[in-house]
Enzyme design. Structure first.
Site, PDB file in Angstrom:
ATOM      1  N   SER A 109      -3.941   3.498  52.579  1.00 40.64           N
ATOM      2  CA  SER A 109      -5.282   3.440  51.981  1.00 40.64           C
ATOM      3  C   SER A 109      -5.237   4.144  50.631  1.00 40.64           C
ATOM      4  O   SER A 109      -4.463   5.095  50.455  1.00 40.64           O
ATOM      5  CB  SER A 109      -6.303   4.144  52.879  1.00 40.64           C
ATOM      6  OG  SER A 109      -7.516   4.371  52.181  1.00 40.64           O
ATOM      7  N   TYR A 143      -8.646  11.456  57.494  1.00 42.53           N
ATOM      8  CA  TYR A 143      -8.219  10.067  57.267  1.00 42.53           C
ATOM      9  C   TYR A 143      -7.286   9.992  56.063  1.00 42.53           C
ATOM     10  O   TYR A 143      -6.210   9.387  56.123  1.00 42.53           O
ATOM     11  CB  TYR A 143      -9.452   9.184  57.069  1.00 42.53           C
ATOM     12  CG  TYR A 143      -9.139   7.725  56.854  1.00 42.53           C
ATOM     13  CD1 TYR A 143      -8.705   6.922  57.908  1.00 42.53           C
ATOM     14  CD2 TYR A 143      -9.274   7.145  55.595  1.00 42.53           C
ATOM     15  CE1 TYR A 143      -8.418   5.583  57.705  1.00 42.53           C
ATOM     16  CE2 TYR A 143      -8.988   5.801  55.387  1.00 42.53           C
ATOM     17  CZ  TYR A 143      -8.565   5.023  56.441  1.00 42.53           C
ATOM     18  OH  TYR A 143      -8.278   3.694  56.245  1.00 42.53           O
TER      19      TYR A 143
HETATM   20  P1  NDP Z   1     -10.715  -2.800  62.209  1.00 44.61           P
HETATM   21  O1  NDP Z   1     -11.394  -1.668  62.862  1.00 44.61           O
HETATM   22  O2  NDP Z   1     -11.488  -3.968  61.741  1.00 44.61           O
HETATM   23  O3  NDP Z   1      -9.513  -3.319  63.160  1.00 44.61           O
HETATM   24  C1  NDP Z   1      -8.663  -2.358  63.696  1.00 44.61           C
HETATM   25  C2  NDP Z   1      -7.524  -3.044  64.419  1.00 44.61           C
HETATM   26  O4  NDP Z   1      -6.636  -2.016  64.893  1.00 44.61           O
HETATM   27  C3  NDP Z   1      -7.981  -3.814  65.637  1.00 44.61           C
HETATM   28  O5  NDP Z   1      -7.096  -4.906  65.818  1.00 44.61           O
HETATM   29  C4  NDP Z   1      -7.832  -2.797  66.764  1.00 44.61           C
HETATM   30  O6  NDP Z   1      -7.614  -3.372  68.052  1.00 44.61           O
HETATM   31  C5  NDP Z   1      -6.582  -2.070  66.307  1.00 44.61           C
HETATM   32  N1  NDP Z   1      -6.491  -0.717  66.846  1.00 44.61           N
HETATM   33  C6  NDP Z   1      -7.351   0.318  66.663  1.00 44.61           C
HETATM   34  N2  NDP Z   1      -6.960   1.393  67.357  1.00 44.61           N
HETATM   35  C7  NDP Z   1      -5.814   1.038  67.980  1.00 44.61           C
HETATM   36  C8  NDP Z   1      -4.934   1.693  68.868  1.00 44.61           C
HETATM   37  N3  NDP Z   1      -5.159   2.962  69.276  1.00 44.61           N
HETATM   38  N4  NDP Z   1      -3.857   1.013  69.337  1.00 44.61           N
HETATM   39  C9  NDP Z   1      -3.626  -0.268  68.961  1.00 44.61           C
HETATM   40  N5  NDP Z   1      -4.425  -0.949  68.125  1.00 44.61           N
HETATM   41  C10 NDP Z   1      -5.509  -0.309  67.650  1.00 44.61           C
HETATM   42  O7  NDP Z   1      -9.906  -2.146  60.971  1.00 44.61           O
HETATM   43  P2  NDP Z   1      -9.451  -2.740  59.556  1.00 44.61           P
HETATM   44  O8  NDP Z   1      -8.952  -4.110  59.702  1.00 44.61           O
HETATM   45  O9  NDP Z   1     -10.492  -2.427  58.573  1.00 44.61           O
HETATM   46  O10 NDP Z   1      -8.226  -1.735  59.234  1.00 44.61           O
HETATM   47  C11 NDP Z   1      -6.865  -2.118  59.384  1.00 44.61           C
HETATM   48  C12 NDP Z   1      -6.015  -1.073  58.650  1.00 44.61           C
HETATM   49  O11 NDP Z   1      -6.400  -1.057  57.269  1.00 44.61           O
HETATM   50  C13 NDP Z   1      -6.185   0.344  59.168  1.00 44.61           C
HETATM   51  O12 NDP Z   1      -4.935   1.012  59.136  1.00 44.61           O
HETATM   52  C14 NDP Z   1      -7.139   0.968  58.152  1.00 44.61           C
HETATM   53  O13 NDP Z   1      -6.998   2.364  58.101  1.00 44.61           O
HETATM   54  C15 NDP Z   1      -6.694   0.276  56.882  1.00 44.61           C
HETATM   55  N6  NDP Z   1      -7.671   0.259  55.807  1.00 44.61           N
HETATM   56  C16 NDP Z   1      -8.885  -0.340  55.951  1.00 44.61           C
HETATM   57  C17 NDP Z   1      -9.786  -0.350  54.905  1.00 44.61           C
HETATM   58  C18 NDP Z   1     -11.136  -0.979  54.988  1.00 44.61           C
HETATM   59  O14 NDP Z   1     -11.970  -0.733  54.088  1.00 44.61           O
HETATM   60  N7  NDP Z   1     -11.416  -1.796  56.008  1.00 44.61           N
HETATM   61  C19 NDP Z   1      -9.454   0.286  53.609  1.00 44.61           C
HETATM   62  C20 NDP Z   1      -8.154   0.886  53.570  1.00 44.61           C
HETATM   63  C21 NDP Z   1      -7.299   0.847  54.622  1.00 44.61           C
HETATM   64  P3  NDP Z   1      -8.893  -3.827  68.999  1.00 44.61           P
HETATM   65  O15 NDP Z   1      -9.453  -5.079  68.370  1.00 44.61           O
HETATM   66  O16 NDP Z   1      -8.268  -4.081  70.332  1.00 44.61           O
HETATM   67  O17 NDP Z   1      -9.863  -2.686  68.987  1.00 44.61           O
END
Ligand code: NDP
Length: 245
Positions: free
Chosen positions: A140, A154
């Protein structure tokens, strides 16, 4: 079809950025295994998109914060794929709290998924990944830029994985395995919806005046996974619409 015949794992591929990356990998020719935490319905939707693109897809439920579960998922995924070329560490959580209201539990929660999961997954992947393979971590811009209160833990998790990538790029350079971090700014997902309260603070700070789309992050992931990115390793690449400039 830049990735024809490649074998890829995407952690957290059920929703948001991970789902978009998994779909793009398949559209570009890769077979893809995703992991997810608990949302089987969303995971199945991603797999349906992968198979509709004509590639093999499988979903494995595994909590990234549990090192044994993460390692077992990576091994099971490589078994299903018959090898491993591309590992995308995407699963992540964000739980903002200012230091006066923060806790060790919150530290452990976010470090568990965002840092321990990346470490355990990479450790398990090293004997499996092909020479010339790719490890891509979704970090990020909060690794180096913090526009609001509450993001200390974070941001620290995302700075930690940037450190991993630089170290692993050195460790794995002799095998031609490239390790890079994609650092998105605000992207419209369940974690950070473009119509949410947080977005009211963030959107005015984005030079392009809008949130990113998961597909825009997926395009960069596919590029980094492809032969066209053959001289990029140890890099942290911002993709934020001019948010952190
Ligand atoms: P979402 O919350 O939309 O999706 C998260 C995903 O990660 C889901 O598939 C979820 O699975 C999975 N997940 C969460 N916790 C776990 C766990 N303990 N074990 C396995 N899988 C897990 O997040 P985003 O798509 O927004 O984020 C994806 C990545 O991008 C993250 O690393 C985030 O930090 C990063 N990011 C996001 C930004 C944003 O603005 N959205 C900006 C910068 C970075 P399930 O569906 O089963 O819950």
């Amino acid at each position: 079809m830049k990735l024809q015949g490649k074998k890829a794992i995407v952690t957290g591929g059920s929703r948001g950025i991970g789902a978009a990356i998994a779909k793009r990998l398949a559209e570009d020719g890769a077979d893809v295994v995703i992991t997810y935490a608990g949302n089987a319905e969303a995971a199945n939707a991603t797999i349906a998109a992968i198979t509709a693109a004509g590639r093999a897809g499988h979903a494995i439920q595994a909590d990234s914060s549990d090192p044994q579960a993460q390692a077992a998922a990576i091994k099971a995924a490589a078994d299903k794929l018959g090898g491993l070329d591309i590992l995308i560490h995407n699963a992540g959580v964000a739980a903002f709290a200012s230091i006066g209201h923060d806790s060790i539990d919150n530290l452990r929660h976010q470090f568990g998924v965002n840092v321990d999961g990346v470490f355990a997954g990479t450790l398990a992947a090293i004997p499996l990944i092909s020479d010339g393979g790719r490890i891509i971590i979704i970090g990020s811009v909060n690794a180096h830029s913090m526009p609001t209160p509450g993001g200390a833990i974070y941001g620290a998790t995302k700075a930690a994985v940037a450190g991993f990538a630089r170290g692993w790029a050195r460790d794995l350079g002799p095998r031609g395995v490239l390790v890079n971090v994609i650092q998105p700014g605000p992207v419209d997902t369940d974690m950070n919806p473009a119509d949410g309260d947080f977005a009211k603070l963030l959107t005015p700070q984005i030079a392009l005046g809008r949130y990113g789309r998961s597909e825009e992050i997926a395009a960069l992931a596919v590029f980094l996974a492809s032969d066209e990115a053959s001289f990029i390793t140890g890099a942290t690449i911002d993709i934020d619409g001019g948010f952190s400039i």
